[in-house]
Design an enzyme around this catalytic site. Structure first.
Site, PDB file in Angstrom:
ATOM      1  N   ASN A  60      66.336  38.008  17.062  1.00 37.54           N
ATOM      2  CA  ASN A  60      65.425  38.030  18.221  1.00 37.54           C
ATOM      3  C   ASN A  60      66.023  36.716  18.879  1.00 37.54           C
ATOM      4  O   ASN A  60      65.789  35.481  18.869  1.00 37.54           O
ATOM      5  CB  ASN A  60      63.985  37.563  17.535  1.00 37.54           C
ATOM      6  CG  ASN A  60      63.371  38.810  17.009  1.00 37.54           C
ATOM      7  OD1 ASN A  60      63.950  40.158  17.503  1.00 37.54           O
ATOM      8  ND2 ASN A  60      62.353  38.604  16.185  1.00 37.54           N
ATOM      9  N   GLN A  86      55.227  37.104  15.243  1.00 37.07           N
ATOM     10  CA  GLN A  86      55.397  38.560  15.481  1.00 37.07           C
ATOM     11  C   GLN A  86      55.256  39.365  13.993  1.00 37.07           C
ATOM     12  O   GLN A  86      54.906  40.443  14.043  1.00 37.07           O
ATOM     13  CB  GLN A  86      56.751  38.663  16.114  1.00 37.07           C
ATOM     14  CG  GLN A  86      57.123  38.246  17.477  1.00 37.07           C
ATOM     15  CD  GLN A  86      58.637  38.399  17.893  1.00 37.07           C
ATOM     16  OE1 GLN A  86      59.162  39.427  17.876  1.00 37.07           O
ATOM     17  NE2 GLN A  86      59.092  37.202  18.568  1.00 37.07           N
ATOM     18  N   LYS A 107      61.203  38.118   8.134  1.00 38.03           N
ATOM     19  CA  LYS A 107      59.629  37.625   7.898  1.00 38.03           C
ATOM     20  C   LYS A 107      58.700  38.456   7.793  1.00 38.03           C
ATOM     21  O   LYS A 107      57.648  38.178   7.135  1.00 38.03           O
ATOM     22  CB  LYS A 107      59.317  36.792   9.354  1.00 38.03           C
ATOM     23  CG  LYS A 107      60.197  35.672   9.704  1.00 38.03           C
ATOM     24  CD  LYS A 107      59.725  34.250   9.256  1.00 38.03           C
ATOM     25  CE  LYS A 107      60.451  33.024   9.510  1.00 38.03           C
ATOM     26  NZ  LYS A 107      60.189  31.800   9.058  1.00 38.03           N
ATOM     27  N   SER A 157      55.100  29.788  16.697  1.00 37.54           N
ATOM     28  CA  SER A 157      55.697  30.473  18.079  1.00 37.54           C
ATOM     29  C   SER A 157      56.811  31.302  17.520  1.00 37.54           C
ATOM     30  O   SER A 157      57.471  31.545  18.637  1.00 37.54           O
ATOM     31  CB  SER A 157      55.743  29.145  18.951  1.00 37.54           C
ATOM     32  OG  SER A 157      56.615  28.329  18.354  1.00 37.54           O
TER      33      SER A 157
END
Lengths: 313, 313
Positions: B305, B82, B52, B77
């Protein structure tokens, strides 16, 4: 040290076709947290998931044709069992692995998966040794010790040798201390190729035989081995201890919570699966970070074989 | 496609100083299991742990000086929250992240850790959107959508572009399908640089909007999103869906157990921490392995993650 240097060069040449030259990884996040410049040698990416392949191969590649034809035996319930099995498979040699009958099924399956022949014994050192000796006599097998064998030690030393080749200017190397094979090999490689690098061993507080052996000057046994770092429960031997005693800078003892914390950092920040016995080397750095500001440090991530069903977090 | 090709080249040049050229890894064990030749593009090693970053940077780097001075906003979210925060930090831009007030604390902390400014809203799409709009009006922020934005899509396409550069002769690429940004970018890269490569999307059975959208020819919504692949719950958009519809070979739907099994294989065999949304691409290969014997296949491991306290095994 010249003869050891030559032996290490020959060892590396001998095993190179059968092992991975594993990558060195870095993490800006962990550099920030530690205040040092960290270079992680990823032996978790080694074949069968740990550095132990190096030593197993080096020992086996030097057997005579007769010895190769008859096969090898070791006693181990950990990574060396898998390493000997896979190394033997790579070389077309039979490997017998003496394992305690209460060893976890997942470990037995891993050894079988690599083609190892499991012989079960009682979970005592005595039965383990007598079982191995019987196999040697009956089948003419050659015994290969997981850590107290110079050829195994030289094989393990090639991990540090690769690290020096890939990263110049290292000032220190942090390595886990279990049976002593990896740290002794690392010491031989360091003293042969760059004696300015200091080697720091990291050992679980709950299995601190090497720390106490250094203090007393003779091999001490573990009175407890209650650590999640299952690769670091084993005892030092008369071949690796003198090397450790002569060359090591320091052994740092690490608490269980510190192992978990470092393991979590490596998993979360670096996205690497490493076993507790590997994470302990980062724990050593973090424990002494005030003294290590700005240092260029190699960390041996010794392996990545964990039971995902039994994680400490 | 020439203009898209040029845009991809420019995109890659633009973001290269700020992202990692991630490694491609292989596993003889997974090749054996799948019967194919697999090349894993490790975006779990990307900055902030997922691809991303690429799209967030590409969108932000093209803002005018005025827009940069005022800042950006997104609602997410997940990984894009991030990514936008870290990309903004790298470029010295303020990033406002609209997050539902029931978002896990660990995700909020991650965004804050990267310097993102969290604005909480109610956990409904309506409140999320109105909250973003208010911020845009009040502070003059530029909205950047996590997946339905051509500059974001082009950024995500650079992962596949790097994969082609590093590995020649790929026949197929398997990619996860969530909001559609990664798969649309991969399709643009494939069609621009090597149109012979077919792209296969992998989507959770429990959030199969893309599969149904392909069938009906128009964007369908998810009626359920009950999947552990939390990055793949989001809906397609009017910018990425036409690209997907025109170019994709197939979308394979994957059951939850298949995601867990693939995730376990990648963790255990490759020693890589990947999130469920990344493991799904291997699940697609394994599900269709009978048709894929001997093929040379790229797999986009989109991110790593995970909450280590909430693993599915």
């Amino acid at each position: 040290m010249n003869s050891i240097r030559n032996q290490l060069l020959q060892t590396h040449e001998r095993i190179a076709p059968f092992v991975h030259h594993t990558p060195v990884m870095t993490s800006s996040m962990l550099n920030e947290i530690s205040g040092a410049s960290l270079f992680f040698k990823c032996e978790n990416f080694q074949r069968m998931g740990a550095f132990k392949m190096r030593g197993a191969l080096n020992a086996m590649l030097q057997l005579t044709p007769e010895q190769k034809a008859l096969g090898v035996v070791t006693h181990s319930s950990g990574n060396f069992a898998q390493a000997l099995a896979l190394a033997a498979k790579s070389l077309g040699i039979k490997a017998y692995i003496v394992m305690p009958d209460n060893a976890p099924e997942v470990k037995k399956q891993a050894v079988k998966g690599y083609g190892g022949i499991i012989v079960e014994c009682l979970p005592t050192l005595k039965d383990r040794e007598s079982c191995s000796e019987n196999l040697m006599k009956e089948k003419g097998l050659t015994f290969i010790h997981p850590s107290n064998d110079l050829q195994v030690i030289l094989g393990q030393g090639t991990a540090a040798k690769e690290l020096f080749e890939d990263i110049s200017g290292l000032e220190m190397i942090f390595a886990p201390v279990g049976g002593g094979g990896l740290v002794a090999g690392t010491l031989l490689a360091t003293k042969s190729f760059d004696p300015h690098i200091s080697v720091i061993g990291c050992e679980p507080m709950a299995a601190d035989d090497a720390y106490r052996s250094l203090l007393s000057g003779k091999i001490e046994n573990n009175t407890t081995t209650d650590t999640m770092a299952d690769g670091l429960k084993t005892a030092l031997g008369d071949i690796n201890f003198p090397i450790i005693k002569e060359h090591i800078s320091e052994i740092i003892r690490i608490e269980e919570e510190e192992i978990i914390e470092s393991m979590k950092l490596i998993w979360e920040r670096m996205k690497l699966v490493v076993e507790p016995s590997a994470a302990i080397a980062l724990a050593g750095v973090l424990k002494h970070k005030e003294k290590l500001k700005g240092k260029k440090i190699g960390i041996l991530l010794s392996g990545g074989n964990v039971d995902l069903g039994k994680l400490p977090f």
